[in-house]
Enzyme design. Structure first.
Site, short mmCIF file in Angstrom:
data_model
loop_
_atom_site.label_atom_id
_atom_site.label_comp_id
_atom_site.label_asym_id
_atom_site.label_seq_id
_atom_site.Cartn_x
_atom_site.Cartn_y
_atom_site.Cartn_z
N CYS A 2 9.33 37.81 -31.82
CA CYS A 2 10.02 36.33 -31.47
C CYS A 2 8.93 35.36 -31.66
O CYS A 2 7.83 35.42 -31.35
CB CYS A 2 10.88 36.30 -30.36
N ARG A 16 14.15 28.98 -30.06
CA ARG A 16 13.36 30.30 -30.63
C ARG A 16 13.84 30.94 -32.01
O ARG A 16 15.14 30.67 -32.31
CB ARG A 16 13.28 31.41 -29.42
N ASN A 79 9.59 39.32 -26.54
CA ASN A 79 8.93 40.89 -26.46
C ASN A 79 7.38 40.92 -25.98
O ASN A 79 6.68 40.10 -26.68
CB ASN A 79 9.47 41.77 -27.95
#
Length: 323
Positions: A2, A16, A79
């Site tokens: 991400c 995001r 992540n």
């Protein structure tokens, strides 16, 4: 994987890319002030700041990926495999599970400075939401209009890094990501000045040569550099249309296309991109197959209520025909 970023024009924007190979039925979710947040090891929040963001609602509980509260404080979990290290519950300190970290922060605080102080005795503990949702290895970016921090629970403990670039991707740890920017200090938005040799005639044969060496691959370290370069050099007008368009272009510089990152029999893609106007509480998003910008305004909901409001993502392509 991400990418998260901030952008400030007249208003402040936070959002995001969510890059994964599958969806968890995420939806834009508004949590009003009187929704009861129950936590596993810390006192519940019966009343709290209202918030809006992207979440999977499981058993009536919003598992937020990213969110902004009504005071303009924003947060996203990205992540962080192998590096994330959640701790056992301890009698010392404040024990917060990873899945409840976003509502615990956004429910109580208004500024990054307040969060930084509160994190002094916080432990991110190894507690699953359920068998279906085990703990995800994450680190977090927390932002207001003026500053950002990155929070990482690693083997050495909880690390809180000032984030002057206001961008976050994934591995490695944030201190390494930030140091790596030093390798790109020569990049520029301007045409390059020949420094290779005074004896060789150089031809500026293309626009954009000042940024030769800017990474273009999809690894997290390269995306950090590319998103940082794009974000810090971004220019737009102050209108809402110009600002959100520019923000989606920042995220678009590092989005993932199906077929470029293979994971066994699946491909990682940018499932959605989000952009929240943190002043107005409007959450905008695009999905992989729907490039139209869709918005949800938290202030059009009953923020004194106690029930979640969820809006499933509009995923099919929306095409405006002009003839």
């Amino acid at each position: 994987m991400c990418t998260a970023a901030n952008y400030t024009a007249k208003d402040h924007y936070f959002g995001r890319n969510l890059d994964l190979e599958y969806s968890y039925r995420e939806a834009v979710t508004v949590t009003p002030r009187n929704f009861p947040f129950e936590f596993r090891k810390v006192p519940p929040l019966k009343t709290h700041h209202a918030m809006i963001g992207m979440a999977t609602v499981a058993g009536g509980y919003p598992l937020y990926y990213d969110a902004t509260n009504e005071k303009g404080l924003s947060m996203a979990g990205l992540n962080f495999p192998d590096n994330a290290d959640y701790k056992p519950v301890s009698e010392d300190g404040t024990n917060v599970a990873s899945f409840e970290f976003i509502p615990w922060v956004l429910g109580q605080f208004e500024t990054v400075a307040q969060v930084r102080d509160a994190l002094a005795d916080v432990r991110i503990v190894d507690i699953a939401f359920s068998e279906e949702f085990p703990p995800s290895p994450l680190h977090w970016i927390i932002s207001d209009r003026d500053e950002s921090i990155t929070v990482e629970s690693v083997a050495e403990g909880l690390k809180v890094h000032d984030n002057p670039i206001q961008v976050l991707t994934n591995n490695p740890t944030f201190d390494i990501q930030l140091f790596n920017i030093n390798n790109y200090m020569s990049l520029s938005v301007d045409p390059p000045e020949p420094r290779f040799s005074k004896e060789i005639p150089f031809d500026t044969y293309s626009r954009g040569l000042g940024a030769v060496g800017l990474p273009g691959d999809l690894s997290s370290m390269s995306r950090f550099v590319k998103a940082a370069f794009t974000k810090v050099n971004s220019v737009s007008g102050d209108s809402e249309s110009e600002a959100i368009s520019q923000f989606f272009h920042i995220l678009g510089s590092v989005e993932q296309q199906r077929g470029c990152v293979r994971l066994d029999d699946k491909y990682e893609i940018t499932i959605y991109s989000s952009c929240c106007n943190t002043h107005r509480g409007i959450y905008y998003y695009r999905t992989y197959e729907n490039s139209q910008i869709t918005g949800v305004d938290m202030h059009k909901e009953d923020l004194d209520g106690s029930e979640l409001a969820s809006y499933p993502l509009v995923k099919s392509q929306q095409v405006l025909m002009q003839n």
